[in-house]
Design an enzyme around this catalytic site. Structure first.
Site, short mmCIF file in Angstrom:
data_model
loop_
_atom_site.label_atom_id
_atom_site.label_comp_id
_atom_site.label_asym_id
_atom_site.label_seq_id
_atom_site.Cartn_x
_atom_site.Cartn_y
_atom_site.Cartn_z
N CYS A 2 52.82 21.83 -16.51
CA CYS A 2 53.36 22.13 -17.84
C CYS A 2 52.75 23.43 -18.35
O CYS A 2 51.69 23.85 -17.90
CB CYS A 2 53.01 21.03 -18.81
SG CYS A 2 53.48 19.40 -18.24
N ARG A 27 55.92 27.36 -14.26
CA ARG A 27 54.94 26.28 -14.09
C ARG A 27 55.56 24.89 -14.13
O ARG A 27 54.95 23.92 -13.71
CB ARG A 27 53.89 26.37 -15.20
CG ARG A 27 53.03 27.59 -15.11
CD ARG A 27 52.16 27.70 -16.32
NE ARG A 27 51.18 26.64 -16.40
CZ ARG A 27 49.96 26.73 -15.92
NH1 ARG A 27 49.56 27.82 -15.33
NH2 ARG A 27 49.11 25.73 -16.02
N TRP A 77 56.74 19.46 -17.14
CA TRP A 77 57.03 18.98 -15.78
C TRP A 77 56.61 17.52 -15.82
O TRP A 77 55.42 17.20 -15.90
CB TRP A 77 56.22 19.78 -14.78
CG TRP A 77 56.53 19.49 -13.35
CD1 TRP A 77 57.50 20.07 -12.58
CD2 TRP A 77 55.86 18.56 -12.49
NE1 TRP A 77 57.47 19.57 -11.31
CE2 TRP A 77 56.48 18.64 -11.22
CE3 TRP A 77 54.80 17.66 -12.65
CZ2 TRP A 77 56.07 17.86 -10.13
CZ3 TRP A 77 54.40 16.89 -11.56
CH2 TRP A 77 55.03 17.00 -10.32
N ASN A 103 48.91 19.38 -21.60
CA ASN A 103 49.07 19.56 -20.16
C ASN A 103 47.99 18.70 -19.51
O ASN A 103 46.83 18.78 -19.87
CB ASN A 103 48.85 21.04 -19.82
CG ASN A 103 48.99 21.32 -18.34
OD1 ASN A 103 49.48 20.49 -17.58
ND2 ASN A 103 48.57 22.50 -17.93
N GLY A 104 48.40 17.85 -18.56
CA GLY A 104 47.42 16.98 -17.88
C GLY A 104 47.87 15.54 -17.91
O GLY A 104 49.05 15.25 -18.16
N GLU A 487 54.76 26.88 7.70
CA GLU A 487 55.01 27.66 6.49
C GLU A 487 56.50 28.04 6.40
O GLU A 487 57.10 27.99 5.33
CB GLU A 487 54.10 28.90 6.46
CG GLU A 487 54.26 29.82 5.27
CD GLU A 487 54.06 29.15 3.91
OE1 GLU A 487 53.59 28.01 3.83
OE2 GLU A 487 54.42 29.80 2.91
N LYS A 491 58.85 26.91 3.30
CA LYS A 491 59.60 27.86 2.45
C LYS A 491 61.06 27.43 2.36
O LYS A 491 61.65 27.43 1.29
CB LYS A 491 59.53 29.29 2.99
CG LYS A 491 58.23 30.02 2.82
CD LYS A 491 57.91 30.42 1.40
CE LYS A 491 57.16 29.39 0.64
NZ LYS A 491 55.78 29.24 0.77
N GLU A 494 61.50 24.21 0.26
CA GLU A 494 61.22 24.40 -1.16
C GLU A 494 62.39 25.01 -1.92
O GLU A 494 62.68 24.61 -3.03
CB GLU A 494 60.03 25.36 -1.34
CG GLU A 494 58.70 24.75 -1.17
CD GLU A 494 57.59 25.72 -1.59
OE1 GLU A 494 57.47 26.78 -0.97
OE2 GLU A 494 56.87 25.41 -2.54
N HIS A 510 57.64 14.82 22.79
CA HIS A 510 57.01 13.51 22.56
C HIS A 510 57.72 12.74 21.45
O HIS A 510 57.14 11.83 20.88
CB HIS A 510 55.52 13.70 22.22
CG HIS A 510 54.75 14.29 23.36
ND1 HIS A 510 54.45 13.59 24.50
CD2 HIS A 510 54.27 15.54 23.56
CE1 HIS A 510 53.78 14.37 25.34
NE2 HIS A 510 53.67 15.58 24.80
N LYS A 609 54.55 25.58 -10.19
CA LYS A 609 53.75 26.61 -9.53
C LYS A 609 52.31 26.15 -9.33
O LYS A 609 51.74 26.34 -8.27
CB LYS A 609 53.80 27.90 -10.35
CG LYS A 609 53.03 29.06 -9.74
CD LYS A 609 53.73 29.61 -8.51
CE LYS A 609 52.96 30.73 -7.86
NZ LYS A 609 53.38 30.93 -6.46
C1 AGP Z 1 53.95 27.11 -2.06
O1 AGP Z 1 55.16 27.73 -1.83
C2 AGP Z 1 54.03 25.93 -2.92
N1 AGP Z 1 54.62 26.19 -4.16
C3 AGP Z 1 52.87 24.97 -2.92
O2 AGP Z 1 52.86 24.33 -1.68
C4 AGP Z 1 51.46 25.53 -3.19
O3 AGP Z 1 51.06 26.31 -2.11
C5 AGP Z 1 50.48 24.36 -3.41
O4 AGP Z 1 50.87 23.62 -4.51
C6 AGP Z 1 49.06 24.83 -3.55
O5 AGP Z 1 48.91 25.65 -4.67
P1 AGP Z 1 47.63 26.55 -4.87
O6 AGP Z 1 47.60 27.52 -3.73
O7 AGP Z 1 47.81 27.20 -6.18
O8 AGP Z 1 46.44 25.64 -4.81
#
Ligand code: AGP
Length: 614
Positions: A2, A27, A77, A103-104, A487, A491, A494, A510, A609
């Site tokens: 948030c 965020r 969020w 937030n939290g 990775e 990507k 996501e 396997h 984020k």
């Molecule tokens: C990356 O594309 C993601 N949005 C997510 O996996 C991110 O890397 C993860 O939440 C860790 O975040 P940080 O690097 O800020 O700790």
């Protein structure tokens, strides 16, 4: 997660709140709201969905709302309660005089709620946050002082929070506090800003004060008072924010993600700058404060991280083990905690995080710190909570990353790991000088190679178009590029929502090979080196099951054209550095597929984020 914004001063608060929320939208964004004081009354405006929905509501009443010069705002969020208008922040008490954004997670909210209901509080939402509004109102009713009411309320709260509170009866005052969630105060001329992150306020001021856990700040247009939870006055540490507002502009690119992918050559130059000066000079990493003798004796390293940072850590493991002969374990932070974790003062624990606010990683490094390990943090945010836990802080200098999908910060983390591994190898004298010099040379020319990939995107775009209709995707690789496969798959998942998985190529047979047929694209990461021939054989096995084959390679072998339906070529590169080049076309592939599918690239559904809850 948030985002929080607050303003108190002489300008229309609504403009600053909405602008700030826009810059925090990355965020988390399933609903949004603001609270302002107009004509001596606290008024709430909230909307489900995108921020634009809130802006539409505000615009209808703009002249009225713009009279207010104090307000708090939030984008949500969802954690407790579905995303809807009732659950959107700000939350209020029975009489509507208090407004709270949070937030939290309030962990003991059920007990608090039961107690408050007995006192006559009526809850409207399903959120944990609403308990704070009732709690503050109830404490205020007893003590008649807003700062004290917030202080007494936070003494009863368990969990993580950044909170901003206003009260109708306490004119021109914002009270804000935090525990395990970020919050800072921006300082202007007879005005103050509150925000959960710098982008919300950087266009207004570069003077700021970061709050530490259990600190409470009380703001009026011309005063700022800081106390701790025990009511002791505290010294205010004012800092200069090292960010430029320009970082928040797309600079002509359609999306932040595309802009950030294109920034990577400069990111590499930035990270290397001042640390790798010449190939025959040792790497200079003053940030590593671990005693050289201790470093020589280290026999174990643990790296904790999440998501993309975890993938950078896996590359880090490979190079540190190769260069330094030290055993490295890499674990998702969320798995490292809540079990019997074996670590001690002879273990170096590295936390990797773009944001420095990822709750799982913060908890993991705190756990290791308690057990006496030296904590080395690799982060893009030296101003973050995680950075404050560091014994050694290695900032990665990628600049503000706005797109939810991490790209340039991954690149910066990789380069930081190369520097760290070379630095450690030089201290330990564990590897031949020539091998290190070759790698240093490759690092210095890496930006040009990335530039080459970025200037020949047509092939990647064509490939994206060809495969954008696929429902599933498999990425295979071996050795140091196995994390690149992970990775690439992350990507794609996501931002396009296509089911994608990265496998070690040797594992395909396997089990996963059972899924392959003519509808399944398999992307092989075939970079020259030790495992090239092995991956080629694994790709043959996939081809024999009719999979649609894509090669990502630095090889010019014409035979590849027979095996692969599409080929993405990158410049030749040494195997050890290849993850830093191979990832770029995969970022672009994911980007263009998401673009073809019309997805919201910078703000993918369900994601935030920085994930500030465990
Ligand atoms: C990356 O594309 C993601 N949005 C997510 O996996 C991110 O890397 C993860 O939440 C860790 O975040 P940080 O690097 O800020 O700790």
């Amino acid at each position: 997660m948030c985002g929080i914004v607050g303003y108190i001063g002489s300008k229309p608060a609504v403009d600053i709140l909405l602008e700030g929320l826009t810059n925090l939208e990355y965020r988390g964004y399933d609903s949004a709201g603001i609270a302002v004081e107009v004509d001596n009354k606290v008024e709430l405006y909230k909307a489900e969905g995108k921020l634009q929905n809130l802006k539409d509501i505000v615009n209808k009443n703009y002249t009225h709302i713009a009279k207010s010069t104090i307000g708090i705002g939030h984008i949500r969020w969802a954690t407790h309660g579905v995303p809807n208008t009732v659950n959107a922040h700000p939350h209020s008490c029975n009489c509507g005089r208090v407004a709270v954004v949070h937030n939290g997670i309030i962990e003991n909210y059920k007990e608090l709620k039961a107690k408050l209901e007995k006192q006559g509080c009526t809850f409207r939402s399903q959120t944990d946050t609403e308990t704070v509004a009732h709690l503050v109102a109830s404490e205020y009713a007893k003590c008649g002082d807003l700062t004290e009411a917030v202080r007494l309320a936070t003494k009863q709260i368990e969990g993580a929070y950044a909170l901003c509170v206003i009260h109708q009866d306490v004119k021109d005052t914002i009270v804000a506090t935090r525990r395990n969630a970020p919050l800072l105060v921006g300082i202007g001329e007879k005005e103050y800003y509150v925000a959960s992150d710098v982008p919300a306020i950087i266009q207004y001021t570069k003077k700021a004060m970061y709050l530490d856990d259990n600190q409470i700040v009380t703001l009026t247009p011309d005063s700022m008072k800081l106390i701790d939870i025990e009511n002791n006055s505290l010294e205010q540490k004012i800092e200069h924010l090292p960010w430029e507002p320009i970082a928040l502009s797309k600079m002509g690119y359609k999306h932040f993600m595309l802009k950030e992918i294109h920034e990577q050559p400069d990111v590499v130059r930035n990270v290397l700058s001042g640390k790798l000066r010449a190939i025959d000079e040792p790497v200079c990493l003053k940030e590593v404060t671990l005693d050289r003798e201790k470093l020589k004796k280290l026999n174990r390293i643990q790296i904790v991280a999440c998501g993309t940072s975890l993938h950078a850590a896996l590359v880090g493991k490979y190079i540190i083990e190769d260069f330094c002969g030290i055993a490295v374990d890499v674990e998702p932070s969320s798995e490292y905690i809540y079990r019997r974790t074996i670590t001690d003062e002879n273990t170096l624990v590295i936390g990797v995080s773009q944001s420095g606010e990822t709750a799982d990683t913060i908890t993991a490094v705190r756990l290791a710190k308690k057990k006496g390990s030296h904590i080395l943090i690799v982060t893009n945010r030296p101003d973050s909570t995680m950075a404050r836990e560091a014994d050694s802080l290695v900032p990665v200098n990628a600049g503000i990353e706005v797109s939810v999908a991490a790209t340039k910060s991954y690149m910066a983390q990789l380069i930081s790991f190369y520097l760290l591994a070379i630095y450690m190898a030089e201290v330990k004298e564990s590897i031949a000088k020539e091998k290190l010099e070759e790698l240093k040379h490759e690092l210095i020319i890496l930006p040009q190679k990335i530039e080459k990939v970025l200037s020949h995107k047509e092939n990647i775009q064509a490939c994206a178009k060809k495969f954008s209709g696929s429902k599933d995707f498999v990425f295979i690789a071996r050795g140091i590029n196995y994390p690149t496969a992970l990775e690439g798959a992350l990507k794609l998942k996501e931002i396009s929502y296509i089911n994608a998985t990265g496998y070690p190529a040797g594992e395909l047979k396997h089990g996963p090979i059972a899924m392959l047929d003519e509808s399944m694209p398999v992307l092989s990461i075939l970079m020259s080196g030790k495992v090239y021939e092995k991956i080629l054989s694994n790709s043959e096995e996939a081809k024999a099951r009719n999979a649609r084959m894509i090669a990502l390679t630095d090889s010019t072998d014409p035979k590849l054209n027979e095996l692969f339906d599409s080929t993405i070529r990158v410049p030749e590169i040494c195997e050890l550095l290849s993850p830093a080049l191979a990832v770029v076309p995969l970022q672009l592939l994911a980007y263009y597929i998401a673009e073809f599918l019309g997805k919201d690239v910078d703000q993918p559904r369900n994601l935030a984020k920085s994930v500030t809850v465990e």
